[in-house]
Design a protein around this motif. Structure first.
Motif, PDB file in Angstrom:
ATOM      1  N   ARG A 172      46.012 -74.792-122.127  1.00 41.78           N
ATOM      2  CA  ARG A 172      46.082 -73.344-121.419  1.00 41.78           C
ATOM      3  C   ARG A 172      45.830 -72.676-122.502  1.00 41.78           C
ATOM      4  N   THR A 173      46.374 -72.447-123.719  1.00 40.07           N
ATOM      5  CA  THR A 173      46.121 -71.772-124.549  1.00 40.07           C
ATOM      6  C   THR A 173      45.352 -71.290-124.490  1.00 40.07           C
TER       7      THR A 173
ATOM      8  N   THR B 278      49.700 -77.291-122.812  1.00 37.10           N
ATOM      9  CA  THR B 278      49.868 -76.423-123.589  1.00 37.10           C
ATOM     10  C   THR B 278      48.675 -75.789-124.617  1.00 37.10           C
TER      11      THR B 278
ATOM     12  N   GLU C 217      57.266 -70.770-121.120  1.00 42.34           N
ATOM     13  CA  GLU C 217      55.750 -71.735-120.891  1.00 42.34           C
ATOM     14  C   GLU C 217      54.843 -70.527-122.033  1.00 42.34           C
TER      15      GLU C 217
ATOM     16  N   ASP D 190      52.722 -69.546-125.138  1.00 42.13           N
ATOM     17  CA  ASP D 190      52.770 -70.933-126.039  1.00 42.13           C
ATOM     18  C   ASP D 190      53.099 -69.853-127.690  1.00 42.13           C
TER      19      ASP D 190
END
Length: 1193
Positions: free
Chosen positions: A624-625, A621, A1172, A1174
């Protein structure tokens, strides 16, 4: 005549002249080294190649007196004229070869130009071979000639091929400065041992000898042999053993077999002579340099004068010209490359040179481009070249940029090594902890097993007391004497109990007070040999049974209805020949221990697997962020590759159409690294070039290895003009893989709230969660908080007294503790300001919190803190801003910068306005809210430093995968199953109908700000659409609370199975509602940020919100906000409305409920999608770090 010939390892025995040649060879028993280099040996092979002829008869006579002759060695000689150094054979005057050579080559000086010299006999000519070193003194030449005098007698009758130049001319091309070049290799004469052979005159002819590339033995005899047949010569060439008469040359023999003591002595003598010559050369050079430098007044020189990398040099200092002239000891202290590489300290020694010259040896490493040094006496007297230090340039070494890259690469390797060592250390520590924990667990399991075994033993004793061998007219066992493992028949009289009417009889049994549960199940058969209503079952007695337990039933397990269980006492029979009880209980305790161990292993494995998955999901996460963070500004700027790697090139793409540089004819890229602090400084501006088929322009830069951040702005001209600097924040792109990490900042929060120990509203959540997120990014964070008497100390770890100090005549005690992993300093003034039993609500709150702000800054000052950022929050700690700027920044806290966050402008606007004037940077909790309040007088004049940054939620507190308040843990992979289980438990807990209906959850404080009139309308609208409603919350206003109590009574009466209002706050129930609801309603009139909608999405619930503040910034309508979501690198995630009336909320709620009813597959995918996304503090923490750096710039 005898002549010693220096031999190279390759040897052959081939003739190289025309005519019949007779040579008397004195054989040599000695070492023929493989690794030496000889001019003659190389030349001999050359002669053989270029001048050899076929069909020649040779007579070779070997003499047996060779070994008794005095062995002589020859140096590399040269002729007496200017012919290059080396062995160069001289043709005799008057030969046809010489005449043709002179004719064909114009008697060139470089070709056989030696004058003939009569050697004193008719049949003998002598060639004097002299030492070739042109740089040696005449005395040295004469000594070497006399020591190595050689005589060569030869009579050559040959017809040299006219097409070949004289051999002297060939040698002049091949030799130069004592070296001979063959192909691409320089063959240099060495001082190593050479094999020596001698020739005797035979018939007045001299035979040249070519040498092949193998060692050999020479086996001699006195018998001469003639070899006239060319075929025999060819045969000899093909064999590994050459035999010429009785002289045999055997190849591939050991070198040690040739070596004789006298040869070693001669070789040592040659080596000593060479070393003496070199020493003399060095001595003359040093004397010359010493004299020259002294005459020039130079107190320093080095030898050799041209310093190259990876060599030893000598550094000379004339002490008499130095500040150390009167010092008995002289040392050199230095390093390389501007004192940045490999320091050294060496003592100098007095030399024999004329004058007061001292010297030492220094090794120059291969990485050096400069030597830096000073001289000193070992104590406190220095010669540092008038404070400029001495330096020597190293030629041919690294350049400065190459050395910088080398250092960075070395640092990278060192960091990798340290990382591996640290990882290994941690692994070892974890392994030790695991071993210790496992040992402790084993001991605990053993203790528990002993305790459990003792408990069972006592119970079984009582059980056995009530057991029997048989009961008359009810049951008995045959045979009556049995043991474990025996097959017995258990008889039962059907008519003795409640099963008299049963059609079937079954035995359900076990042993040892049902220790292993139901382990025996069998059907009884009627006994034919016993009179009466007797039935029996054959069973095998369990091996470790002390007592048998059973009941009778009218059917098999799970199907029986009627039982005979001996009036609820069960039937019990003692096993007559049972195992000894002591032995049994030892085994029983061990078995219990084994079971406990297995249970623990399974439990710990499950915990470990869950923890690993949690860590993996958090890391994924976060990654991805970060990518979302980089892509969020793609409409303006982005890089290729997206992840900028240290040491590689990166291309920056910029779209000026969305900035202040729109329409400018040129765009210039101005950049540096590491927050503009990189060693290279701001780099020259680059004019950006058009990118292919887009409105973007681009520039490519090489990212250095020591970069951790790329910094840049854009301008319209090379020399400036209009800038796009992201509203004063500059553009920053993180660099990965660098050898230097970003230096940590020290941030101190001064706040009156902190979750979970002193929480009233969202401020406390922000202080704790933001601090944790920034600390996770490797920065140092402290929190200063009042020590209220109502603190929840159950969440404070390691609480202890820290210090005390005084300010304004009041003593302040300081306590320290850890809250959620954060360092917290609790200030307790002894004036009773924070002993009121509450956080807010006192008549003198302004005075209380003003005093706290002052003593907090005083604590930082008196404790020696030097924070980079002091972050204060809302009106309650707003005084920090002006107190710091007016007083404390002049008394030791000048390094710090003030950041001020407005959580809610509805309270303390005057204090907030004053803080805005003094703060360096200010924020509020969402971009939209910052725009909504931009016209407020408190902030209107400070918009240039006012920024909106979204809040986040704590992913550890709100985590459906590890939530202990919900029935099934779930992630986005199994969100549907997890939410279905949570809904069923929620319906059961609240007494709602357990049915598959859309469920709307409302978790809110019941105030006008939260849109209570819209909440009421939404409840009725949901019920009208057939859904269920759950509300959790309370009202601080009693009138509003009573209003909702009346509504709850009405709903519980009319819609008892579909509506439930819980008018309080219940933390576990809030988790269950977030998980079990399909929708979470947030119809706020204004909402600075809002955390409810963020938590809802974390649990896969779809938010239905009003477009205001942070609700607008985080919820993107599935029907209307696709482009807006895409601009933020997100996807639509909910339903929203504009108005503050019934029509507005109906529009959003109706669409949401219809989506649930009409498209369950699509709705389920939406639940997965929002999970999904964040909404933690990962992204806000990055934004706050950018703000902190901007404040420090």
């Amino acid at each position: 005549m005898e002549v010693p010939l220096p031999l190279q390892k390759p040897l052959s025995c081939r003739a190289v002249v025309n005519g019949r040649t007779h040579i008397k060879i004195t054989p040599f028993w000695g070492f023929l080294p493989h690794r030496t280099t000889s001019l003659l040996s190389s030349q001999s092979s050359l002669w053989s190649k270029d001048y050899g002829v076929a069909h020649i008869s040779h007579r070779i006579t070997a003499s047996a007196d060779f070994s008794r002759r005095r062995q002589r060695r020859t140096p590399t000689p040269r002729t007496q004229d200017s012919t290059p150094k080396g062995f160069v054979p001289r043709t005799q005057p008057g030969t046809s070869s010489q005449r043709r050579d002179q004719k064909n080559n114009g008697q060139k000086e470089s070709q056989s130009n030696l004058p003939p010299k009569d050697l004193g006999t008719a049949n003998k000519n002598r060639i004097d071979l002299k030492q070739t070193s042109e740089e040696q003194d005449d005395d040295i030449e004469q000594a070497k000639e006399e020591d190595y005098e050689n005589e060569i007698d030869n009579v050559v009758e040959e017809d040299w091929p006219s097409r070949k130049p004289p051999l002297d001319a060939e040698m002049s091309k091949l030799t130069e400065n004592g070296r001979i070049r063959s192909g691409n290799k320089d063959l240099t004469e060495t001082n190593e041992v050479r094999g020596v052979a001698k020739e005797n005159e035979v018939d007045g002819h001299l035979s040249g000898i070519a040498l092949e590339d193998q060692p050999f033995d020479v086996i001699t005899s006195n018998k001469p042999v003639e070899i006239d047949d060319p075929k025999q010569q060819d045969t000899i060439k093909k064999n590994d053993v050459n035999q010429i008469g009785s002289t045999r040359i055997v190849k591939y023999m050991s070198e040690d077999e040739f070596l004789k003591p006298e040869q070693k002595e001669k070789d040592d003598s040659s080596l000593r002579l060479r070393m003496e010559m070199e020493a003399n050369l060095r001595k003359h050079a040093l004397e010359r340099l010493a004299e020259e430098n002294f005459e020039k007044g130079n107190r320093l020189f080095c030898y050799p004068e041209l310093v190259k990398p990876d060599q030893d040099i000598e550094v000379f200092l004339n002490r008499s010209l130095s500040t150390l002239s009167n010092e008995p000891d002289v040392l050199i202290m230095g390093a390389f490359n501007d004192w940045r590489w490999k320091s050294f300290t060496t003592k100098l020694d007095k030399t024999s040179l004329n004058g007061d010259w001292w010297a030492c040896q220094v090794h120059v490493p291969k990485e050096a481009y400069k030597i830096d040094f000073v001289f000193y006496n070992g104590k406190d007297v220095y010669d540092n070249n008038d404070k400029k230090d001495f330096c020597i340039t190293v030629e041919g070494g690294m350049t400065v940029p190459e050395f910088e890259d080398f250092l960075l690469e070395e640092k990278r390797k060192e960091l990798e090594k340290l990382a591996k060592e640290e990882a290994e250390r941690k692994r070892h520590e974890e392994e030790q902890k695991r071993i210790e924990a496992e040992k402790a667990a084993r001991e605990a399991d053993r203790a528990q097993a002993r305790e459990e075994a003792a408990r069972r033993q006592e119970m079984l004793k009582e059980w056995i007391k009530k057991a029997a061998k048989s009961v008359d007219d009810v049951w008995h066992i045959e045979p009556s004497d049995f043991k474990g493992g025996d097959k017995v028949r258990l008889f039962y009289k059907k008519s003795s109990g409640p099963l008299i009417q049963a059609e079937e009889l079954w035995l359900h049994g076990g042993h040892n007070k049902w220790k292993d549960g139901l382990s025996i199940s069998t059907k009884l058969a009627r006994s034919e040999r016993k009179s009466g209503d007797w039935w029996y079952a054959e069973i095998v007695v369990p091996n470790r049974a002390l007592v048998l337990d059973w009941v009778f039933a009218d059917g098999p397990p799970h199907q029986a209805r009627v039982y005979d269980n001996n009036d609820r006492q069960d039937f019990r029979a003692i096993v007559p020949r049972r195992v000894p009880e002591d032995h049994y209980w030892v085994e029983e305790e061990h078995q219990i221990y084994q079971n406990l161990q297995e249970e623990r292993r399974i439990r710990e494995e499950a915990i470990r697997a869950k923890a690993e998955k949690t860590a993996w999901m958090k890391a994924e996460t976060k990654e991805r962020t970060l990518k979302t963070f980089l892509l969020s500004q793609k409409h303006i700027v982005y890089t290729e590759p997206l992840d900028v790697q240290a040491g590689n090139a990166a291309t920056v793409f910029y779209n000026p159409t969305n900035t202040v540089l729109n329409g400018k004819p040129e765009i210039w890229f101005r950049f540096s690294f590491n927050r503009w602090t990189h060693r290279m400084g701001p780099l020259p501006p680059q004019r950006m070039l058009p990118a292919d088929q887009s409105s973007h322009v681009k520039a490519t830069v090489k990212v250095p290895l020591d970069a951790y951040m790329m910094d840049f702005v854009f301008s319209e001209k090379e020399d400036g003009g209009i800038f796009d600097n992201k509203n004063g924040m500059d553009y920053h792109i993180p660099v990965i893989g660098g050898v230097i990490k970003e230096p940590p900042m020290h941030i101190v929060h001064i706040s009156v709230e902190m979750a979970p120990i002193a929480k009233v509203g969202g401020l406390g959540d922000v202080v704790t969660s933001l601090s944790r997120a920034v600390q996770d990014l490797k920065h140092s964070v402290d929190v200063i908080l009042p020590k209220y008497d109502c603190l929840n100390f159950s969440h404070v770890k390691d609480f202890q007294f820290h210090k005390s100090y005084s300010w304004g005549g009041t003593e302040i005690k300081v306590w320290f503790g850890k809250v959620e992993g954060l360092s917290v300093y609790f200030l307790e003034p002894q004036n009773g300001f924070f002993g009121k039993g509450c956080i807010y609500g006192c008549h003198n709150d302004g005075e209380r919190f003003g005093f706290f702000c002052h003593v907090a800054l005083e604590f930082l000052l008196q404790s020696g803190f030097h924070p980079d950022i002091i972050h204060c929050h809302d009106w309650s700690s707003a005084p920090v801003a002006w107190l710091f700027k007016e007083q404390y920044m002049h008394y030791g806290l000048s390094k710090a910068r003030i950041v001020f966050t407005i959580h809610n402008l509805e309270f303390g606007a005057h204090l907030i306005g004053k803080a805005m004037a003094y703060t360096d940077k200010a924020t509020t909790v969402s971009p939209t809210y910052s725009q909504e309040v931009s016209g407020n007088p408190a902030v209107a004049s400070h918009l240039y430093k006012f920024h909106g940054i979204l809040n986040g939620i704590d992913p550890d507190i709100w985590d459906p995968y590890n939530d202990k308040f919900i029935p099934v843990s779930y992630t986005s992979e199994n969100v549907i199953e997890g939410k279905r289980a949570a809904k069923e438990v929620l319906q059961q807990k609240l007494g709602l109908k357990r049915a598959d209906l859309p469920l709307v959850g409302i978790i809110s404080r019941l105030t006008h700000q939260k849109g209570i009139h819209l909440i009421k309308h939404a409840i009725w609208r949901t019920l009208d659409r057939g859904g269920q409603v759950v509300l959790l919350g309370s009202a601080p206003d009693p009138r509003i609370q009573n209003d909702f109590v009346n509504l709850a009574n009405q709903l519980h009466s009319s819609h008892n199975d579909r509506a439930r209002l819980c008018l309080t706050y219940d933390e576990p129930l809030s988790h269950l509602i977030y998980a079990g609801a399909d929708f979470i309603l947030v119809p706020s009139i204004f909402e600075p940020c809002g955390l409810t909608q963020l938590t809802a999405m974390r649990y896969g619930s779809i938010p239905v919100v009003r477009k205001t503040g942070g609700l607008y910034d985080t919820v993107f309508d599935v029907d209307h906000d696709k482009e807006r979501a895409q601009a933020c690198a997100l996807e639509p995630n909910g339903f929203s409305f504009d108005g503050a009336d019934a029509a507005g909320i109906d529009y959003a709620l109706n669409r949401a409920l219809s989506a649930w009813y009409d498209g369950r597959d699509w709705f389920n995918s939406l639940c997965k999608r929002v999970m999904e996304q964040d909404w933690s503090w990962n992204r806000p923490a990055l934004d706050y770090l950018e703000l902190y750096h901007a404040a420090l710039k």
